[in-house]
Motif scaffolding. Structure first.
Motif, PDB file in Angstrom:
ATOM      1  N   LEU A   1      -3.272  18.250  18.747  1.00 29.88           N
ATOM      2  CA  LEU A   1      -4.312  19.083  19.362  1.00 29.88           C
ATOM      3  C   LEU A   1      -5.631  18.985  18.583  1.00 29.88           C
ATOM      4  N   LEU A   2      -5.546  18.988  17.266  1.00 31.19           N
ATOM      5  CA  LEU A   2      -6.757  18.873  16.450  1.00 31.19           C
ATOM      6  C   LEU A   2      -7.441  17.527  16.666  1.00 31.19           C
ATOM      7  N   ARG A   3      -6.660  16.472  16.787  1.00 35.90           N
ATOM      8  CA  ARG A   3      -7.230  15.140  17.052  1.00 35.90           C
ATOM      9  C   ARG A   3      -7.940  15.082  18.400  1.00 35.90           C
ATOM     10  N   GLN A   4      -7.491  15.907  19.337  1.00 37.82           N
ATOM     11  CA  GLN A   4      -8.113  15.961  20.661  1.00 37.82           C
ATOM     12  C   GLN A   4      -9.352  16.866  20.679  1.00 37.82           C
TER      13      GLN A   4
ATOM     14  N   PRO B   1      -6.993  25.368  18.394  1.00 40.28           N
ATOM     15  CA  PRO B   1      -5.947  26.258  18.908  1.00 40.28           C
ATOM     16  C   PRO B   1      -5.835  27.570  18.147  1.00 40.28           C
ATOM     17  N   THR B   2      -5.401  28.579  18.876  1.00 39.69           N
ATOM     18  CA  THR B   2      -4.969  29.850  18.305  1.00 39.69           C
ATOM     19  C   THR B   2      -3.524  30.024  18.760  1.00 39.69           C
ATOM     20  N   TYR B   3      -2.931  31.148  18.443  1.00 39.89           N
ATOM     21  CA  TYR B   3      -1.610  31.451  18.984  1.00 39.89           C
ATOM     22  C   TYR B   3      -1.645  32.852  19.557  1.00 39.89           C
TER      23      TYR B   3
ATOM     24  N   PHE C   1       0.678  27.803  20.892  1.00 36.61           N
ATOM     25  CA  PHE C   1      -0.734  27.415  20.861  1.00 36.61           C
ATOM     26  C   PHE C   1      -1.440  27.848  22.143  1.00 36.61           C
ATOM     27  N   VAL C   2      -2.636  28.373  21.958  1.00 40.05           N
ATOM     28  CA  VAL C   2      -3.536  28.682  23.068  1.00 40.05           C
ATOM     29  C   VAL C   2      -4.769  27.812  22.866  1.00 40.05           C
ATOM     30  N   THR C   3      -5.087  26.994  23.877  1.00 42.60           N
ATOM     31  CA  THR C   3      -6.295  26.170  23.830  1.00 42.60           C
ATOM     32  C   THR C   3      -7.232  26.649  24.938  1.00 42.60           C
ATOM     33  N   ASN C   4      -8.347  25.969  25.121  1.00 43.90           N
ATOM     34  CA  ASN C   4      -9.278  26.361  26.175  1.00 43.90           C
ATOM     35  C   ASN C   4      -8.662  26.285  27.565  1.00 43.90           C
ATOM     36  N   LYS C   5      -7.684  25.390  27.742  1.00 43.32           N
ATOM     37  CA  LYS C   5      -7.110  25.162  29.067  1.00 43.32           C
ATOM     38  C   LYS C   5      -5.637  25.519  29.183  1.00 43.32           C
TER      39      LYS C   5
ATOM     40  N   ARG D   1      -8.841  34.242  32.246  1.00 42.79           N
ATOM     41  CA  ARG D   1      -8.842  32.942  32.928  1.00 42.79           C
ATOM     42  C   ARG D   1      -7.434  32.429  33.190  1.00 42.79           C
ATOM     43  N   LYS D   2      -7.379  31.425  34.032  1.00 42.40           N
ATOM     44  CA  LYS D   2      -6.108  30.780  34.362  1.00 42.40           C
ATOM     45  C   LYS D   2      -5.857  29.667  33.355  1.00 42.40           C
TER      46      LYS D   2
END
Length: 132
Positions: free
Chosen positions: A62-65, A69-71, A81-85, A114-115
């Motif tokens: 995820l960091l490479r992308q 992330p949070t949790y 992990f919670v990312t923007n999407k 958000r979804k």
């Protein structure tokens, strides 16, 4: 002293020895600490937790992308992990024994307005989607 400990810890974070992710929606506290070098983590433990090593691998991916992330943690459990999407659960394998623990947080999480795409990543799914 406590200040020295914080300084050492900050140094280890700055040199990418550790990576810290925070709990979604919390500015202070509620952090998870990851040892970036999973090989070192396995060497320093008598019985390495392959699930944690796999979670480290997904974090690094995820960091490479470019993700930050949070949790998320709630009454139903934790989302790794919670990312923007996406809301992402990570497990070596999905079985009857852990199915409820892994799926329930994804189904019931209320993370912002958000979804999110729900992802359950197993070792098999990761290998088949990332094979050269």
């Amino acid at each position: 002293s406590k200040d020295s400990l914080y300084n050492y810890f900050s140094f280890l974070i700055e040199t990418y020895f550790f990576f810290v992710i925070s709990q979604y929606g919390h500015k202070v506290g509620g952090s998870k600490i990851f040892l970036i070098d999973s090989g070192l983590a396995r060497q320093t433990s008598n019985s390495p937790d392959l699930g944690k090593c796999f979670e480290n691998l997904i974090l690094i991916d995820l960091l490479r992308q470019g993700e930050q992330p949070t949790y998320w943690k709630g009454a139903e459990g934790e989302i790794d992990f919670v990312t923007n999407k996406s809301l992402i659960q990570v497990t070596i394998e999905l079985s009857e024994a852990n199915k409820m623990r892994e799926e329930l947080p994804l189904q019931s999480a209320k993370v912002g307005n958000r979804k999110y795409e729900h992802k359950l990543i197993t070792l098999d799914s990761y290998v088949s989607n990332n094979a050269p």
